[in-house]
Motif scaffolding. Structure first.
Motif, mmCIF file in Angstrom:
data_model
loop_
_atom_site.group_PDB
_atom_site.id
_atom_site.type_symbol
_atom_site.label_atom_id
_atom_site.label_comp_id
_atom_site.label_asym_id
_atom_site.label_seq_id
_atom_site.Cartn_x
_atom_site.Cartn_y
_atom_site.Cartn_z
ATOM 1 N N PHE A 61 0.841 -1.201 0.000
ATOM 2 C CA PHE A 61 0.000 0.000 0.000
ATOM 3 C C PHE A 61 0.873 1.246 0.000
ATOM 4 C CE2 PHE A 61 -4.019 -1.879 2.155
ATOM 5 C CZ PHE A 61 -4.098 -2.782 1.122
ATOM 6 N N PHE B 97 -0.074 5.301 0.151
ATOM 7 C CA PHE B 97 -1.065 6.380 0.150
ATOM 8 C C PHE B 97 -0.363 7.727 0.040
ATOM 9 C CE2 PHE B 97 -3.845 3.564 3.136
ATOM 10 C CZ PHE B 97 -4.051 2.686 2.101
ATOM 11 N N ASP C 11 -2.071 -1.786 5.979
ATOM 12 C CA ASP C 11 -2.528 -0.441 6.304
ATOM 13 C C ASP C 11 -1.471 0.368 7.039
ATOM 14 O OD1 ASP C 11 -5.046 -0.894 5.212
ATOM 15 O OD2 ASP C 11 -5.717 -1.882 7.038
ATOM 16 N N ILE D 98 -0.433 4.030 5.930
ATOM 17 C CA ILE D 98 -0.549 5.249 6.733
ATOM 18 C C ILE D 98 0.824 5.899 6.906
ATOM 19 C CG2 ILE D 98 -0.339 4.299 9.065
ATOM 20 C CD1 ILE D 98 -3.174 6.559 8.013
ATOM 21 N N THR D 99 1.888 5.089 6.906
ATOM 22 C CA THR D 99 3.234 5.652 6.983
ATOM 23 C C THR D 99 3.550 6.454 5.718
ATOM 24 O OG1 THR D 99 3.923 3.785 8.306
ATOM 25 C CG2 THR D 99 5.660 5.090 7.340
ATOM 26 N N LEU E 212 1.388 7.757 3.762
ATOM 27 C CA LEU E 212 0.535 8.948 3.796
ATOM 28 C C LEU E 212 1.187 10.045 4.633
ATOM 29 C CD1 LEU E 212 -3.280 8.959 4.194
ATOM 30 C CD2 LEU E 212 -1.961 10.524 5.549
ATOM 31 N N GLY E 213 1.706 9.630 5.796
ATOM 32 C CA GLY E 213 2.393 10.586 6.661
ATOM 33 C C GLY E 213 3.600 11.195 5.964
ATOM 34 N N PHE E 214 4.352 10.358 5.266
ATOM 35 C CA PHE E 214 5.518 10.851 4.534
ATOM 36 C C PHE E 214 5.081 11.904 3.508
ATOM 37 C CE2 PHE E 214 8.160 10.508 0.694
ATOM 38 C CZ PHE E 214 9.403 10.849 1.215
ATOM 39 N N ARG F 86 -4.558 14.068 -3.684
ATOM 40 C CA ARG F 86 -4.025 13.670 -4.984
ATOM 41 C C ARG F 86 -3.530 12.219 -4.938
ATOM 42 N NH1 ARG F 86 -2.858 17.410 -8.983
ATOM 43 N NH2 ARG F 86 -5.078 17.365 -8.682
ATOM 44 N N PHE G 178 -4.692 9.815 -3.120
ATOM 45 C CA PHE G 178 -5.851 8.930 -3.156
ATOM 46 C C PHE G 178 -6.484 8.918 -4.548
ATOM 47 C CE2 PHE G 178 -6.220 9.320 1.629
ATOM 48 C CZ PHE G 178 -5.802 8.020 1.828
ATOM 49 N N GLU G 179 -6.390 10.056 -5.233
ATOM 50 C CA GLU G 179 -6.911 10.128 -6.591
ATOM 51 C C GLU G 179 -6.188 9.094 -7.469
ATOM 52 O OE1 GLU G 179 -6.914 14.277 -7.699
ATOM 53 O OE2 GLU G 179 -7.446 13.739 -9.762
ATOM 54 N N LEU H 261 -4.565 6.488 -6.444
ATOM 55 C CA LEU H 261 -4.929 5.157 -5.956
ATOM 56 C C LEU H 261 -6.267 4.724 -6.575
ATOM 57 C CD1 LEU H 261 -4.024 2.943 -3.915
ATOM 58 C CD2 LEU H 261 -5.589 3.976 -2.298
ATOM 59 N N TYR I 234 -11.550 -0.553 13.174
ATOM 60 C CA TYR I 234 -10.393 -1.258 12.621
ATOM 61 C C TYR I 234 -10.164 -2.564 13.369
ATOM 62 C CZ TYR I 234 -6.064 -2.049 10.199
ATOM 63 O OH TYR I 234 -5.109 -2.604 9.410
ATOM 64 N N ILE J 72 -9.904 1.013 7.508
ATOM 65 C CA ILE J 72 -9.691 2.415 7.868
ATOM 66 C C ILE J 72 -10.908 3.154 7.354
ATOM 67 C CG2 ILE J 72 -8.192 4.423 7.716
ATOM 68 C CD1 ILE J 72 -5.936 2.653 6.862
ATOM 69 N N ARG K 274 -8.752 -5.848 -0.072
ATOM 70 C CA ARG K 274 -8.595 -4.858 1.001
ATOM 71 C C ARG K 274 -8.812 -3.417 0.569
ATOM 72 N NH1 ARG K 274 -7.743 -5.578 5.894
ATOM 73 N NH2 ARG K 274 -6.054 -4.089 6.025
ATOM 74 N N LEU L 213 -13.547 6.401 0.844
ATOM 75 C CA LEU L 213 -13.170 7.707 0.296
ATOM 76 C C LEU L 213 -14.338 8.289 -0.496
ATOM 77 C CD1 LEU L 213 -9.562 6.881 -0.906
ATOM 78 C CD2 LEU L 213 -10.186 8.448 0.934
ATOM 79 N N PHE M 157 2.263 13.441 11.828
ATOM 80 C CA PHE M 157 2.701 12.381 10.920
ATOM 81 C C PHE M 157 4.130 11.937 11.220
ATOM 82 C CE2 PHE M 157 -0.636 14.633 8.584
ATOM 83 C CZ PHE M 157 -1.508 13.572 8.413
ATOM 84 N N LEU N 45 3.937 9.739 14.124
ATOM 85 C CA LEU N 45 3.355 8.468 13.701
ATOM 86 C C LEU N 45 4.424 7.550 13.115
ATOM 87 C CD1 LEU N 45 0.633 6.874 12.728
ATOM 88 C CD2 LEU N 45 1.293 7.836 10.544
ATOM 89 N N ILE N 46 5.220 8.125 12.213
ATOM 90 C CA ILE N 46 6.235 7.305 11.551
ATOM 91 C C ILE N 46 7.265 6.826 12.565
ATOM 92 C CG2 ILE N 46 8.093 7.367 9.851
ATOM 93 C CD1 ILE N 46 6.358 9.135 8.130
ATOM 94 N N LEU O 15 5.821 4.057 14.715
ATOM 95 C CA LEU O 15 5.650 2.806 13.973
ATOM 96 C C LEU O 15 6.983 2.117 13.714
ATOM 97 C CD1 LEU O 15 2.855 3.384 11.345
ATOM 98 C CD2 LEU O 15 2.782 2.084 13.457
#
Lengths: 300, 388, 291, 255
Positions: free
Chosen positions: A40, A42, A94, A98-99, A101-103, A213, A215-216, A218, C27, C33, C90, C98, C268, C271-272, C275
């Protein structure tokens, strides 16, 4: 005849076609990452922005040739792809999504804060070098390359990781290494796409490369049919053209767009072309014809 | 099973074909007829649609007024709407589409970013682009078909700073910027040297984000600083909420900012907290000062919009159309290659957003600047500052 | 200064936490999500506004109404957009989510007549208390108390009620729970409803605190709340609470330390980091590779 | 002559649970050795440690004289150990042929550039892989199903495909995790024939299996695990009569 020629020279059609092609290249990159390798991402738009800004700055400050800028844009995106991938690929599903996405959001904020990229005000005055011919040459090249990759030892290793990582590992495939290679190639395409975007729009703004963008893109890949190149091409075409055609519904446009996404997924959860293997269909067709011929030969 | 798949494929292909066929209808050349087409470029949907909707409202009012008075060069004006959904790559498509639909000029986009990318298309296509909101740098430099009718902060902000120092005695300020908003970042970069010039010290700088609502951390940082007022360079929503947070944390200073703060939302959201806060703009919205065209415009706008006051976007949208129409009349031509020159020569032109003169770089100079403060849920003119 | 910022951070964090709980519960059970959760929170805020302005009810009634409305909306979303996709690849429900999110944003924008903010009426006379160096506003106190009460209520529901036990069973092993005769469809609906009720309450509380709501308010808050859920360890209820507060405090202190222009990246970045160090979040259970 | 595979004092803990305790094991080249024991005895865990999926808590694994403890699965595979899985781990959406081709992975070298250029060397390699794949599919009797998607195969066929995939890499040692599970008597008979042929190819086999009849008729030696400990080792006949083994399987008579 005249109508056909004017269709091909109508700047509006050319513009729409160019943008569609640019997104197709990005989507093909994501196809390799998510569709083939099953990872994945994002935050694909972040790699577009890295490629876009790198190439634009080269054009503006170094005046290097366009082809070189495209290449370096792609390589820079791939470099960051690898840098992100090395620590992140121990995460899966996931969590990886999400990582990334954060990046993507971090990259956006960094570009907003950078001086040389013009910050939030954006970067303008980029020469217009991208045209339909360049874009679609690269699209064709990318599709050709991806077909070759997918039907090779390398591509099969990526598919194996998507299908079952533990089994792939037991087959002698180093998942981390292959994921990284796949990611580098995918982000390279994103970077090239971003570089083309920069030289098409002639103006860049970090806000254009946010998670929406990502997600677009994706969406392009999933709605077309995850794991299928024709699907990715079809998905990108339909979804970049849809807003142009939905323009007549005005303010209800995004309402319809959102509802379409849901209905599409419910009725075609594998995407428009998901589960349709053109290669297999072709082989079957050939086999059928051959047996028909044989029959005829026997009868004759 | 396989048959079904084929049927599905066929339908999918058919759908694509139909979409493509539909494409053919989109870009028909405009018949040279009895209307002059002006394009609207902006977001009517999406996150920034508010600015686009207001701009279009103003444009429509202008077209109504012009057509009621007989049109331009004997022809009626017609607006061709181009909604880009607040999405920049779509904006390029829309701009290109407007041009193929035969517009002579495009009014839009309210934001600097999209204006810049649209300008890159309009300039080579030789269509006049009149932005009704792009205040950032590097817009009109793109070419001689690119104009804007905004209040140029580079001129207005220093004048206002001078007023703050000399008339209100401000010596120390806190400067608050909306990061990621080109308007705000550009205004901040103008205010900084202006403040320095006047000897006003910036004791604190804070950044906020557009659409954010929680500014407690930034305000707490300000509580340990001593300052006379806040220079706020963002839009009204964040301005109002920022002031509310300041009052919550016991800070009583007022703020001053540009026309991004001019909107009824400022006092609707801010309530008591924005009482006394100041906004400068090229036109005044209060009853006493507003005169002539401005007063008429405000009255008409209010009548059509439940008594709400217009903000800068609608007013600039109105002026943009009026400016274009007057330039066409003066040039006696609706050919952009011709009337762009008369447009550039505009001098002391009276609009609803003030008096506009285009300088040698085609940048608009508006004089005077109205400094207005919030009093009892309304903007009241505090000072009229002439621009030399 | 430090204490004041801590109060700011905890208040902000507790609103993240209320939304994060919805993400984490959903979740935990169906590994989705639910990107439309932020929009549910937005709908909560708008329902609250309508109740207060049109029906002139008091704040608590408005909040209950918002919770109810969000529950209904979320259950409908689940039935229409997610349930048919339970056994799909998935990414399908993710795209569907979305789509729902875009749909709801546009719908509310259309109803409201534009994307710009609406003022939320001052339903509670906001007084300020001063305690040493710290200033509390009454609304802040209400937010903290209500958020804590709701979380305790949630924890009790999950721990001591029958449906709560079913939820835990389903999140432990969905397939087995179904075989054991648990009506998992009902459990999933209930989970969506419960999470949505909390988000709805969050929407009203935030609306009341900042006096401003708009149709896109759920986007960034939703994403950050999801980050909070992941940081805390997805599937873990105390994790979501702590994750929310942790992110809120980190954001506030990030700004105080001068990273104000990087504020949007703080959540974020954390978060990274979390993780990479602990792939299942602070309170998450380690994953054993199943062969 | 040293053993092909040797486990020394292998111990595996999962949290507080001791899955395998101080397990010693040796396997000579060319042998067929079975590991049996009641459910939860730790047999599959031993496989997972040998193939590198779990690191052992203590102890060492030697293969061909080399210490492969803590090596990654993909490195162990290249040393010549291939395996199948108890709960089938096929690449479900890929064709049968592709499944086996992936099994040949460590026999090829083609990377990204090779894939793009398709130079003669790459083509030759593909040809070798294809030939080898067809050969092993022939052995397991799936040659006529090469275009089928793995997921569409019957259960017994999927088990056979697992074996084919493992064989494709020409391993020295084949680890079979309950190969006969879920098969009917006829299929089991075929499987047994197949294993004999594989053995004749010179491949050493270690298998975990529940079906006693199956195990006894094919193995040279049988080791018995119970609660993570080895309780017996010997020829099938010896083990069958071992009182400890009988107790472990039937439960203690005295309780």
């Amino acid at each position: 005849m005249e109508a056909i020629i004017s269709t091909f020279t109508n700047p509006y059609y050319l513009q729409v076609a160019s943008i569609m092609g640019v997104y197709m290249i990005a989507a093909l990159g994501l196809h390799l990452i998510t569709g083939v390798t099953g990872q994945f991402s994002f935050g694909h738009a972040a790699f577009l922005s890295i490629g876009a800004y790198t190439s634009a700055l080269m054009s503006l400050y170094l005046g290097t040739p366009f082809i070189l800028n495209l290449l370096v844009g792609g390589l820079m995106a791939a470099l960051w792809g690898v840098l992100l991938g090395i620590p992140s690929f121990k995460l899966t599903g996931d969590y990886l999504g999400i990582t990334t996405l954060g990046f993507g959001e971090i990259v956006k904020v960094v570009f907003i804060n950078m001086k040389i990229t013009g910050g939030a005000g954006g970067l303008g005055g980029i020469p217009r070098e991208t045209n339909v011919v360049v874009v679609y040459s690269i699209v064709v090249l990318a599709i050709w390359g991806l077909y070759r990759l997918q039907n090779s030892r390398f591509g099969r290793a990526l598919l194996a990781i998507r299908e079952d990582e533990i089994a792939a590992e037991s087959m002698g495939i180093n998942p981390l290494l292959y994921k990284l290679k796949g990611f580098a190639l995918g982000t390279f395409l994103a970077g090239v796409s971003g570089a083309l975007y920069a030289h098409l729009m002639q103006y860049l703004n970090p806000a254009d490369f946010g998670f929406s963008r990502s997600f677009e893109i994706l969406n392009f890949v999933v709605l077309g049919g995850l794991g299928s190149i024709p699907g990715t091409v079809l998905g990108t075409s339909v979804l970049t053209l849809a807003p142009e055609f939905l323009r007549f519904v005005r303010e209800y446009r995004m309402l319809i767009y959102g509802a379409l996404m849901v209905t599409m997924m419910i009725f075609r959860p594998y995407g428009l072309l998901g589960g349709i293997d053109f290669g297999k269909m072709f082989r079957r067709y050939r086999a059928q014809r051959k047996s028909m011929k044989d029959k005829k030969a026997v009868q004759g | 099973m396989r048959k079904k798949r084929f049927i599905f494929l066929l339908t999918a292909l058919l759908a694509v074909a139909m979409l493509t066929a539909g494409c053919g209808g989109g870009g028909e050349e405009a018949a040279e007829g009895d209307t002059i087409k002006i394009g609207f470029l902006g977001g009517l949907t999406g996150a920034h649609s508010h600015y686009g909707i207001e701009t279009l409202k103003g444009m429509k009012m202008a077209v109504e007024d012009i057509n009621a008075a007989g049109g331009v060069l004997g022809k009626k004006l017609e607006i061709v709407e181009g909604d880009h959904g607040s999405n920049s790559s779509e904006a390029a498509n829309v701009t290109q589409k407007l041009i193929t639909q035969g517009v002579t000029a495009i009014v839009g986009d309210p934001t600097t970013g999209i204006t810049k990318s649209a300008a890159q298309i309009c300039q080579p296509a030789q269509v006049v682009l009149m932005s009704a909101g792009a205040v950032g740098t590097g817009v009109v430099e793109i070419g001689d078909f690119i104009y804007r009718d905004v209040l140029l902060d580079a001129v207005a902000a220093p004048a206002v700073t001078k007023y703050l120092k000399e008339e209100l005695g401000w010596g120390k300020v806190a400067l608050v910027t909306t990061t990621g908003l080109p308007y705000s970042e550009s205004l901040t970069s103008i205010f900084k040297p202006a403040l320095e010039e006047e000897g006003i010290e910036i004791v604190a700088e804070q950044s906020i984000m557009e659409k954010d609502t929680n500014f407690s951390a930034q305000v707490t940082e300000l509580t340990r600083k001593d300052f006379d007022g806040v220079i706020f360079t963002g839009y009204y929503t964040e301005g109002a909420l920022f002031m509310k947070e300041m009052r919550k944390q016991g800070l009583n200073q007022v703020m001053a900012g540009g026309d991004g703060l001019l909107g009824k939302e400022l006092y609707e959201l801010g309530g008591n907290a924005v009482e006394g806060s100041m906004v400068y703009a090229g036109f005044a919205v209060d009853k006493e000062t507003a005169a002539g065209k401005t007063a008429e415009f405000i009255e008409k706008y209010k009548a059509n919009n439940d008594g709400n006051i217009p903000d800068m976007f609608s007013a600039q949208g109105y002026d943009a159309v009026m400016l274009l129409a007057d330039a066409m009349e003066a040039a006696d031509s609706s050919d952009p290659k011709v009337f762009k020159d008369t447009l550039a020569a505009t001098k002391d032109w009276e609009g609803v957003t003030g008096t506009i003169t285009f300088d040698e770089n085609r940048e608009p100079i508006k004089s005077p600047v109205y400094l207005q403060e919030v009093k009892d849920n309304a903007f009241v003119v505090k000072a009229v500052i002439p621009i030399s | 200064m430090f204490w004041q910022q801590l109060v700011n951070g905890v208040t902000l964090g507790s609103t993240y936490a209320l939304i994060a709980l919805g993400y984490t519960m959903v979740y935990g059970i169906i590994q989705l999500i639910n990107f439309a959760h932020g929009e549910v929170y937005m709908i909560g805020a708008f329902t609250g506004l309508i109740m207060v302005v049109v029906y002139k009810v008091n704040f608590f009634v408005a909040m209950l109404a918002a919770m109810l409305a969000c529950t209904v909306v979320a259950v409908v979303i689940e039935k229409v957009a997610y349930r048919p996709l339970r056994n799909s690849p998935r990414l399908a429900p993710l795209i569907s989510a979305l789509g729902v999110s875009t749909f709801l944003q546009t719908l509310v924008t259309l109803i409201r007549g534009g994307p710009n903010p609406l003022p939320f009426p001052q339903v509670i006379q906001d007084t300020v208390y001063i305690l040493g160096p710290i200033r509390f506003s009454k609304v802040q106190v209400i937010i903290l108390i209500l958020a804590s009460l709701l979380m305790v209520f949630l924890q009790c529901t999950v721990k001591y009620t029958k449906i709560g036990k079913a939820m835990r069973a389903a999140s432990e092993d969905y397939a087995t729970a179904r075989l054991m005769g648990i009506n998992v469809d009902r459990v999933v609906s209930f989970t969506f409803g419960l999470g949505a009720a909390l988000a709805g309450a969050g929407g009203v509380l935030v609306g009341m605190y900042f006096n401003s709501i708009h149709p896109f308010m759920g986007v960034t808050v939703g994403l950050k709340a999801f980050c909070a859920a992941v940081v805390g360890g997805i599937g873990s209820i105390p994790g979501a609470m702590m994750g929310g507060i942790f992110l809120g405090v980190a954001e506030v202190f990030g700004v105080a330390m001068g990273f104000d222009t990087y504020k949007e990246a703080i959540a974020f970045a954390l978060l990274i980091l979390v993780l990479l160090v602990k792939p299942t979040g602070l309170f998450g259970r380690p994953i054993q590779r199943k062969v | 002559m040293s053993a092909l595979l040797e486990l020394k004092g292998m111990t595996i803990h999962f949290g507080g649970l001791i899955a395998v305790d101080n397990f010693d094991f040796q396997l000579e080249k060319g042998q067929v050795v079975a590991l049996i024991g009641p459910n939860g005895a730790g047999k599959s865990t031993v496989f997972n440690v040998i193939s590198g999926i779990y690191p052992p808590t203590a102890g060492k694994v030697f293969f061909n004289g080399e210490d492969i403890t803590n090596m990654k699965p993909y490195h162990i595979k290249t040393r010549g150990i291939a395996r199948t899985f108890q709960n089938i781990h096929l690449f479900k959406k890929l064709s049968v042929l592709d499944n086996v081709r992936i099994g040949c992975h460590c026999r090829g070298r083609t990377g990204v550039l090779g894939a793009l250029t398709r130079l003669p060397g790459v083509k030759a390699e593909e040809k070798v892989i294809l030939e080898k794949s067809l050969e092993v599919l022939e052995i397991v009797g799936l040659a006529n199903k090469q275009e089928e998607t793995a997921n569409n195969l019957a259960y017994g066929e999927q088990r056979r495909l697992e074996i084919a995939r493992a064989l494709a890499a020409e391993p020295l040692l084949l680890l079979l995790d309950e190969p006969a599970a879920g098969m009917n008597p006829n299929e089991k008979k075929n499987l047994m024939e197949m294993l004999k042929r594989i053995r004749a190819m010179g491949i050493t086999i270690m298998l975990v299996e529940h079906d006693m009849k199956f195990v006894m008729s094919i193995s040279d030696r049988v080791d018995v695990l119970n609660y993570g400990q080895k309780i017996a080792s010997g020829t099938p006949a010896e083990v069958q009569n071992d009182p400890l083994v009988i107790t472990a399987y039937l439960g203690s008579q005295t309780g």
